[in-house]
Design a protein around this motif. Structure first.
Motif, mmCIF file in Angstrom:
data_model
loop_
_atom_site.group_PDB
_atom_site.id
_atom_site.type_symbol
_atom_site.label_atom_id
_atom_site.label_comp_id
_atom_site.label_asym_id
_atom_site.label_seq_id
_atom_site.Cartn_x
_atom_site.Cartn_y
_atom_site.Cartn_z
ATOM 1 N N PRO A 57 0.709 1.978 6.197
ATOM 2 C CA PRO A 57 0.548 2.895 5.119
ATOM 3 C C PRO A 57 1.704 2.352 4.151
ATOM 4 O O PRO A 57 2.775 2.410 4.005
ATOM 5 C CB PRO A 57 0.722 4.576 6.137
ATOM 6 N N ASN A 58 0.854 3.564 2.738
ATOM 7 C CA ASN A 58 2.254 3.058 2.014
ATOM 8 C C ASN A 58 3.129 4.386 2.130
ATOM 9 O O ASN A 58 2.796 5.205 2.581
ATOM 10 C CB ASN A 58 1.469 3.204 0.265
ATOM 11 N N LYS A 59 4.536 3.893 1.781
ATOM 12 C CA LYS A 59 5.387 4.390 2.167
ATOM 13 C C LYS A 59 5.554 5.521 1.033
ATOM 14 O O LYS A 59 6.084 6.714 2.068
ATOM 15 C CB LYS A 59 6.752 3.488 1.474
ATOM 16 N N GLU A 60 5.075 5.886 0.409
ATOM 17 C CA GLU A 60 5.011 6.956 -0.486
ATOM 18 C C GLU A 60 4.648 8.378 -0.310
ATOM 19 O O GLU A 60 4.519 9.413 0.193
ATOM 20 C CB GLU A 60 4.978 7.089 -2.244
ATOM 21 N N ASP A 61 3.785 8.386 1.021
ATOM 22 C CA ASP A 61 2.740 9.408 1.430
ATOM 23 C C ASP A 61 2.384 8.921 2.828
ATOM 24 O O ASP A 61 1.691 9.763 3.350
ATOM 25 C CB ASP A 61 1.452 9.320 0.532
ATOM 26 N N SER A 62 2.416 8.031 3.708
ATOM 27 C CA SER A 62 2.187 7.810 4.805
ATOM 28 C C SER A 62 0.332 8.126 5.320
ATOM 29 O O SER A 62 0.166 8.755 6.320
ATOM 30 C CB SER A 62 2.934 8.520 5.703
ATOM 31 N N TYR A 63 -0.144 8.161 4.252
ATOM 32 C CA TYR A 63 -1.384 7.990 4.636
ATOM 33 C C TYR A 63 -2.381 7.496 5.016
ATOM 34 O O TYR A 63 -2.555 6.288 5.443
ATOM 35 C CB TYR A 63 -2.124 8.651 2.603
ATOM 36 N N ASN A 64 -3.172 7.336 5.768
ATOM 37 C CA ASN A 64 -3.457 6.464 7.076
ATOM 38 C C ASN A 64 -4.753 6.717 7.689
ATOM 39 O O ASN A 64 -4.831 7.992 8.400
ATOM 40 C CB ASN A 64 -2.613 6.549 8.413
ATOM 41 N N ASN A 65 -5.639 6.784 7.205
ATOM 42 C CA ASN A 65 -7.409 6.505 7.324
ATOM 43 C C ASN A 65 -8.206 4.796 6.660
ATOM 44 O O ASN A 65 -8.254 4.918 6.749
ATOM 45 C CB ASN A 65 -8.585 7.308 6.117
ATOM 46 N N PRO A 66 -8.137 4.458 8.335
ATOM 47 C CA PRO A 66 -8.796 3.434 8.845
ATOM 48 C C PRO A 66 -9.950 2.887 7.907
ATOM 49 O O PRO A 66 -10.578 2.505 7.034
ATOM 50 C CB PRO A 66 -8.940 3.218 10.040
ATOM 51 N N LYS A 67 -10.907 3.994 7.964
ATOM 52 C CA LYS A 67 -12.216 4.288 7.174
ATOM 53 C C LYS A 67 -11.756 3.911 5.372
ATOM 54 O O LYS A 67 -12.703 3.230 4.816
ATOM 55 C CB LYS A 67 -12.930 5.278 7.559
ATOM 56 N N LEU A 68 -11.021 4.552 5.145
ATOM 57 C CA LEU A 68 -10.751 5.184 3.773
ATOM 58 C C LEU A 68 -10.298 3.409 3.558
ATOM 59 O O LEU A 68 -11.303 2.637 2.166
ATOM 60 C CB LEU A 68 -10.070 5.375 3.304
ATOM 61 N N GLN A 69 -9.290 2.755 3.993
ATOM 62 C CA GLN A 69 -9.035 1.304 3.873
ATOM 63 C C GLN A 69 -9.857 -0.170 3.755
ATOM 64 O O GLN A 69 -10.159 -1.320 3.442
ATOM 65 C CB GLN A 69 -7.893 1.251 5.271
ATOM 66 N N GLU A 70 -10.892 0.474 5.024
ATOM 67 C CA GLU A 70 -12.190 -0.727 5.121
ATOM 68 C C GLU A 70 -13.454 -0.580 4.057
ATOM 69 O O GLU A 70 -13.360 -1.344 3.234
ATOM 70 C CB GLU A 70 -13.315 -0.406 6.248
ATOM 71 N N LEU A 71 -13.427 0.833 3.488
ATOM 72 C CA LEU A 71 -14.820 0.618 2.359
ATOM 73 C C LEU A 71 -13.188 0.303 1.063
ATOM 74 O O LEU A 71 -14.633 -0.406 -0.124
ATOM 75 C CB LEU A 71 -14.197 2.543 2.095
ATOM 76 N N LEU A 72 -12.076 0.511 0.509
ATOM 77 C CA LEU A 72 -11.393 -0.335 -0.345
ATOM 78 C C LEU A 72 -11.707 -1.446 0.024
ATOM 79 O O LEU A 72 -11.565 -2.000 -1.274
ATOM 80 C CB LEU A 72 -10.407 0.315 -0.257
#
Length: 588
Positions: A507-522
């Motif tokens: 996850p990006n350090k600025e927000d530590s947001y972790n959603n695997p489904k979103l990563q897959e879509l992007l």
């Protein structure tokens, strides 16, 4: 060029233009995504062909219809006047630096872009990619891209622009151990835009540079048009070291204007590059600059900047939306409508409690009267945002509705999060004036006042703009204000830039947001060539961001351009980074 020759462009037409940037090609997706077949071999010359038409999103409530850019020709009103004068631009804050590779803010980019040139550029009257420092390119398979460079181009220090210089710049962007890449510098655009796309690159001969991608893609073209990939003089960086293009150094590119001086907190002065290659290239979309110089003045106070604009001590200015109302109907000004390609947002750091709880983030969306903020600070020059991407961006989800202002719902959500009495947090607001937050401190105060009503005590904080951007990137903020304007009209540069992990693993350090489904879509969005399918992918991504609230999208800003009648030769720009300064002149 006459400002009277205009052509109206609808949202559908713009989406057709903007959607082409990834329509014809695929890009590597981390995690083993398999690309579809590569497009047929292509060759670009000085007059590239128009991309295939894109299927657009369903109609949504839109900003006022923009006026399109008129045909650019070598003979314009600006050129005919011979009015070689200095254009003074009033802006809300100073630049952070003028090194295109390391900056991400608009105040730095707008100056750096006049000094440095990219290999390719956005044409301006469409989002078509056109030759710039590279006079042509070809690819047999959309994976290996060969760029033919313009010959005889010089950096402002007299050194040659050639394939070795291009490789040197690529090395500096991409290699952490490169001698002239310093630990204090972050190359955020390379990390987010090209690190997962480019596999290798090499010099073929002095005038030919080759880039090999990890998978077939035409995204490489639209990405290389971004200001951050402007070419800097290797000699200048080697001589100046870490001071290059800072307030203690000077930028050296191949661009239309050359750096002359920087008085920190006051002004940056540029002078015309009389040897600029674009003045000799006989291209329909650019020309030799008419202006003798540009001065970018820093005037942080909105009222002072507006007063100077009205008094004529600055020729162009960044104006608060509420000030624009004063100029409507005034025959001394041309007010040119804009298309919304920017979003002001509030972000959360998932690594800081209690922002790891979705109920807390949702509570904040219901606790603040965002509609009143829009009415008070933006008037008719913005619309209340629902999804993260504005309507003009491919993949905008028209089914999303703005969160309802309901303090009782906010309190209920806080109770579900185990915080019935609320909590205390720092809220960082930007120290500069931007179109997406035209009065950042006052807006932050309004947000804090509403949050206090549901038990959330807010400590308002800010700091120097450069430090603000750095600390945000380093994950030092718990809740903060920022915004984004599209660089090229493509969703991978909008929702993809913010939420796709830069290193593809963490996850990006600025927000530590972790959603695997979103990563897959992007990642799918990067590799999908079919426009309707790509649009649906990004709409699904928008839904996830809406539901989980890593950002609260506050406003989609329509920010029109305002020109005094004395400024001639202006071209109504699409809202991407294309400033058209080479066409301007002034009649004092």
């Amino acid at each position: 060029m006459s400002s009277k020759r205009t052509l109206h462009v609808t949202r559908r037409q713009f989406l057709t233009l903007a959607g082409v940037s990834a329509a014809a090609g695929l890009v590597a997706a981390c995690g083993g995504a398999t690309p579809t077949a590569a497009p047929a071999p292509t060759t670009a010359a000085a007059e590239p062909t128009t991309a295939p038409e894109a299927t657009t999103a369903p109609e949504a409530t839109t900003a006022p219809e923009p006026t399109a850019v008129p045909e650019a020709t070598a003979t314009t009103e600006a050129a005919a006047t011979g009015a070689g004068q200095t254009l003074i631009v009033g802006r809300g804050n100073d630049s952070v630096a003028l090194d295109p590779g390391i900056v991400t803010d608009g105040e730095s980019a707008r100056v750096a872009l006049t000094v440095h040139d990219t290999l390719v550029a956005i044409e301006g009257k469409t989002t078509k990619v056109v030759p710039w420092l590279a006079e042509s390119w070809e690819t047999p398979d959309s994976k290996v891209w060969t760029f033919k460079l313009r010959q005889g181009v010089k950096f402002h220090d007299g050194t040659d622009f050639n394939a070795d210089a291009v490789k040197w710049n690529f090395d500096r962007w991409s290699k952490a151990d490169f001698e002239y890449r310093y630990p204090t510098q972050k190359y955020e655009y390379w990390d987010n835009e090209l690190s997962q796309l480019v596999d290798s690159y090499k010099v073929v001969d002095p005038n030919t540079f080759e880039v090999t991608l990890k998978a077939p893609s035409s995204l490489i073209l639209v990405k290389l048009s971004i200001f951050s990939f402007g070419m800097v003089s290797p000699k200048a960086v080697q001589e100046q070291g870490e001071k290059y293009a800072t307030q203690n150094g000077s930028p050296v590119g191949t661009g239309r204007f050359k750096f002359e001086s920087w008085v920190p907190g006051d002004k940056i002065t540029l002078v015309r590059n009389d040897d600029w290659w674009g003045g000799k290239a006989n291209l329909e979309y650019t020309q030799a600059p008419v202006l003798e110089g540009l001065i970018f003045r820093s005037i942080p106070d909105n009222s002072t900047r507006f007063a100077e604009f009205q008094a004529g001590t600055v020729d162009m200015a960044d104006l608060a939306q509420t000030d624009l109302l004063t100029l409507e109907g005034n025959p001394d000004y041309d007010i040119v409508p804009g298309l919304s390609l920017s979003t002001g947002y509030i972000a959360f750091n998932f690594a800081v409690e209690p922002f790891d709880k979705v109920e807390v983030r949702q509570a904040i969306t219901h606790a603040v009267n965002w509609d009143l903020i829009i009415t008070t600070f933006y008037d008719k020059y913005a619309q209340r945002a629902a999804g993260f991407q504005p309507p003009a961006i491919l993949g905008h989800n028209p089914n999303l509705k703005p969160y309802e202002y309901n303090p009782d719902t906010a309190k209920e959500l806080l109770g579900k999060a185990g915080l019935p009495d609320g909590f205390e947090t720092d809220f960082w607001y930007i120290p500069v004036i931007r179109g997406y937050f035209p009065d950042s401190k006052a807006i932050a105060e309004a947000v804090a006042a509403d949050l206090a009503k549901v038990g959330i005590k807010v400590n308002l904080k800010t700091e120097d703009w450069g430090a603000y951007l750095q600390d945000r990137a380093d994950g030092k903020f718990s809740m903060w204000m920022l915004g984004w304007g599209s660089d090229n009209g493509d969703p991978d540069n909008f929702i993809g830039y913010h939420f796709l992990w830069a290193d593809g693993k963490n996850p990006n350090k600025e927000d530590s947001y972790n959603n695997p489904k979103l990563q897959e879509l992007l990642r799918q969005g990067q590799v999908e060539a079919d426009i309707p399918k790509r649009e649906k992918i990004y709409q699904d991504a928008e839904q996830i961001v809406y539901d989980e609230v890593p950002r609260i999208a506050v406003a989609w800003v329509t920010g029109p351009a305002v020109f005094p009648k004395r400024v001639k030769g202006w071209i109504n720009p699409l809202p991407v980074f294309r400033d058209w300064y080479e066409f301007y002149s002034i009649e004092r």
